[in-house]
Motif scaffolding. Structure first.
Motif, short mmCIF file in Angstrom:
data_model
loop_
_atom_site.label_atom_id
_atom_site.label_comp_id
_atom_site.label_asym_id
_atom_site.label_seq_id
_atom_site.Cartn_x
_atom_site.Cartn_y
_atom_site.Cartn_z
N GLY A 48 0.62 17.30 -8.20
CA GLY A 48 0.34 17.00 -9.59
C GLY A 48 -0.73 15.94 -9.78
N ARG A 49 -0.40 14.95 -10.59
CA ARG A 49 -1.30 13.84 -10.88
C ARG A 49 -0.92 12.65 -10.02
NH1 ARG A 49 -0.96 14.42 -17.52
NH2 ARG A 49 -2.24 16.33 -17.66
N GLY A 50 -1.84 12.22 -9.18
CA GLY A 50 -1.51 11.17 -8.23
C GLY A 50 -2.54 10.06 -8.19
N VAL A 51 -2.25 9.06 -7.38
CA VAL A 51 -3.14 7.92 -7.22
C VAL A 51 -3.16 7.51 -5.75
CG1 VAL A 51 -1.30 6.22 -7.71
CG2 VAL A 51 -3.70 5.61 -8.12
N ASN A 52 -4.33 7.09 -5.29
CA ASN A 52 -4.47 6.57 -3.94
C ASN A 52 -4.08 5.10 -3.89
OD1 ASN A 52 -6.15 8.42 -1.84
ND2 ASN A 52 -6.77 8.92 -3.95
N PHE A 53 -3.28 4.73 -2.91
CA PHE A 53 -3.00 3.32 -2.64
C PHE A 53 -4.02 2.82 -1.64
CE2 PHE A 53 1.68 2.39 -3.96
CZ PHE A 53 1.39 2.81 -5.25
N GLY A 54 -5.28 2.75 -2.09
CA GLY A 54 -6.37 2.38 -1.22
C GLY A 54 -6.54 0.88 -1.05
N ASN A 55 -7.24 0.49 0.02
CA ASN A 55 -7.53 -0.90 0.36
C ASN A 55 -6.28 -1.70 0.71
OD1 ASN A 55 -10.04 0.02 -0.64
ND2 ASN A 55 -10.62 -2.05 -1.21
N MET A 56 -5.22 -1.02 1.06
CA MET A 56 -3.97 -1.66 1.44
C MET A 56 -3.74 -1.46 2.94
SD MET A 56 -1.63 -0.61 -1.86
CE MET A 56 -2.31 -0.68 -3.52
N LEU A 57 -3.13 -0.36 3.32
CA LEU A 57 -2.86 -0.09 4.74
C LEU A 57 -4.07 0.49 5.45
CD1 LEU A 57 0.77 1.34 4.53
CD2 LEU A 57 0.06 -1.00 5.04
N ASP A 58 -5.14 0.77 4.72
CA ASP A 58 -6.36 1.26 5.36
C ASP A 58 -7.37 0.15 5.64
OD1 ASP A 58 -6.39 1.26 2.50
OD2 ASP A 58 -8.34 2.26 2.52
N ARG A 105 2.94 11.05 -10.10
CA ARG A 105 4.05 11.65 -9.37
C ARG A 105 3.75 11.90 -7.91
NH1 ARG A 105 6.19 9.35 -12.48
NH2 ARG A 105 7.66 9.97 -14.11
N SER A 106 2.56 11.51 -7.47
CA SER A 106 2.26 11.54 -6.03
C SER A 106 1.42 10.33 -5.69
CB SER A 106 1.53 12.83 -5.63
OG SER A 106 0.26 12.92 -6.24
N VAL A 107 1.54 9.91 -4.45
CA VAL A 107 0.72 8.82 -3.91
C VAL A 107 0.11 9.28 -2.60
CG1 VAL A 107 0.77 6.54 -2.83
CG2 VAL A 107 1.95 6.91 -5.00
N ARG A 108 -1.20 9.16 -2.52
CA ARG A 108 -1.89 9.38 -1.25
C ARG A 108 -1.98 8.02 -0.57
NH1 ARG A 108 -7.63 9.72 0.16
NH2 ARG A 108 -7.94 11.08 1.98
N LEU A 109 -1.46 7.97 0.66
CA LEU A 109 -1.32 6.71 1.38
C LEU A 109 -2.30 6.67 2.55
CD1 LEU A 109 0.30 4.06 1.51
CD2 LEU A 109 1.89 5.22 3.06
N PRO A 110 -3.47 6.04 2.37
CA PRO A 110 -4.43 5.92 3.47
C PRO A 110 -3.98 4.87 4.48
CG PRO A 110 -5.47 5.69 1.28
CD PRO A 110 -4.01 5.52 1.10
N VAL A 111 -4.08 5.21 5.76
CA VAL A 111 -3.60 4.30 6.82
C VAL A 111 -4.63 4.23 7.94
CG1 VAL A 111 -1.78 3.82 8.50
CG2 VAL A 111 -1.19 4.85 6.29
N ARG A 112 -5.00 3.01 8.32
CA ARG A 112 -5.91 2.82 9.45
C ARG A 112 -5.09 2.63 10.73
NH1 ARG A 112 -11.54 -0.31 9.74
NH2 ARG A 112 -11.28 -0.22 7.49
N TRP A 113 -4.63 3.73 11.28
CA TRP A 113 -3.83 3.69 12.51
C TRP A 113 -4.64 3.17 13.68
CZ3 TRP A 113 1.25 4.78 11.97
CH2 TRP A 113 1.65 5.56 10.87
N SER A 114 -5.94 3.46 13.68
CA SER A 114 -6.77 3.18 14.86
C SER A 114 -6.86 1.71 15.20
CB SER A 114 -8.18 3.75 14.65
OG SER A 114 -8.77 3.19 13.49
#
Length: 351
Positions: A42-52, A77-86
């Protein structure tokens, strides 16, 4: 047929999924459950600049319960969670991910799911994978090991989240570009997907094209034969408007550009039209994983751009995630602890 593809095929057939006999055949259309999962974003938001960020907090933001609650209350109703695992894994084989960081990401995913969100968990900003310069504080590894390390990171991430429910989706990599453009990304994505499928045989996996997930590179994208794939694109057109004054663009794009006249609306719509046509021919859902305009642009233009992009995506049945919650493009002002009302209305208000 590669060993990775043989493993993938065997796993899918064991679950009754239909796959073509030849790896050169067109990939099968997405399963009804995967289409439903894409729609549920649906309609979501990125939680950017946090775990990435290179380390959480290094870019001024940490993922907090406040952000989770506020995003839900706003109607996302959705969150894209960017993560810098590297930057949280050993530089030598087997490239073990820091237990504390794995626990941190897992707790964030659990908190988002508990709130009710559908979550897209990805791998973000692996600078060496694209051949980019490292950020300050980034960990470097020998160039010859970068691809193997990427695959081994997924070999650790995937099992950790194997028992999560269907509202968790996995995205193999954010905006592949540079050394990954074209065929190198096709080969690496096929191998990564096979690894994920060992512990997630039917979970929807999101894969995008190269050139920063640009729809222009969709003709180069070759997807493995798998019925549980969602294709993603990012759209920041017109780029000279959305990224005006951005410090990471050199030389900086000039400030003061407004949006959106007829030509600009056509420019922002064209990538979505191309993505829709490409995906429809393959029976795949499309997820607009990122779009947004930097806060250095004037508010009226940001609002006009955001509403135009939202309307163009939704007219094509695409779920989307705005970039992003509370940083340079943010819909939320973390200092005022309030949403930017006109921008939020452009995203969530009535059509």
């Amino acid at each position: 047929m590669s060993l990775a593809l043989r493993c993938l095929t065997a796993a899918a057939l064991a679950l009754g999924s239909w796959l073509p006999d030849s790896a050169t055949a067109a990939p099968p259309a997405a399963s009804p459950s995967t289409v439903a999962s894409a729609s549920a974003l649906g309609r979501g938001v990125n939680f950017g600049n946090m775990l990435d960020a290179p380390r959480e907090g290094a870019w001024g933001l940490s993922l907090s319960d406040e952000f989770i609650a506020k995003a839900w209350a706003a109607g996302f109703r959705s969150v894209r969670l960017p993560v810098r695992w590297s930057n949280h894994a050993a530089a030598t084989a087997p490239y073990a991910i820091e237990p504390a960081f794995m626990a941190r990401v897992s707790s964030a995913v659990d908190a988002l799911l508990a709130q009710g969100f559908t979550v897209v968990l990805n791998m973000h900003h692996y600078r060496q994978l694209d051949g980019d310069a490292l950020d300050e504080g980034d960990l470097a590894v020998p160039e010859a090991e970068v691809d193997a390390r990427f695959l081994q990171l997924w070999a650790q991430i995937a099992p950790r989240f194997a028992h999560h429910g269907p509202r968790l989706l996995l995205e193999l990599y954010n905006e592949p570009h540079g050394r990954l453009n074209g065929e190198p990304w096709n080969r690496l994505a096929e191998q990564a997907l096979a690894i994920v499928r060992r512990s997630h045989p039917t979970r929807p996996v999101i894969i995008g094209p190269t050139h920063w997930n640009n729809a222009s590179d969709l003709p180069l994208l070759k997807l493995p034969p798998d019925r549980n794939l969602i294709v993603t694109v990012h759209n920041y057109a017109p780029f000279n408007f959305t990224h005006q004054g951005a410090a990471w663009i050199q030389p900086p794009l000039p400030l003061g550009l407004h949006c959106c006249d007829q030509a600009q609306r056509a420019e922002l719509d064209a990538p979505l039209a191309a993505a829709q046509a490409w995906a429809a021919a393959r029976g795949l859902p499309v997820y607009l994983g990122e779009f947004g305009a930097i806060g250095l642009a004037d508010e009226a233009s940001r609002v006009a751009f955001t509403r135009a992009m939202r309307d163009a995506a939704e007219a094509r049945g695409m779920s989307w995630a705005y970039w992003e919650m509370a940083a340079d493009f943010g819909v939320y002002d973390p200092k005022a602890k309030a949403f930017r009302a006109r921008l939020l209305d452009a995203l969530m208000g009535p059509r």
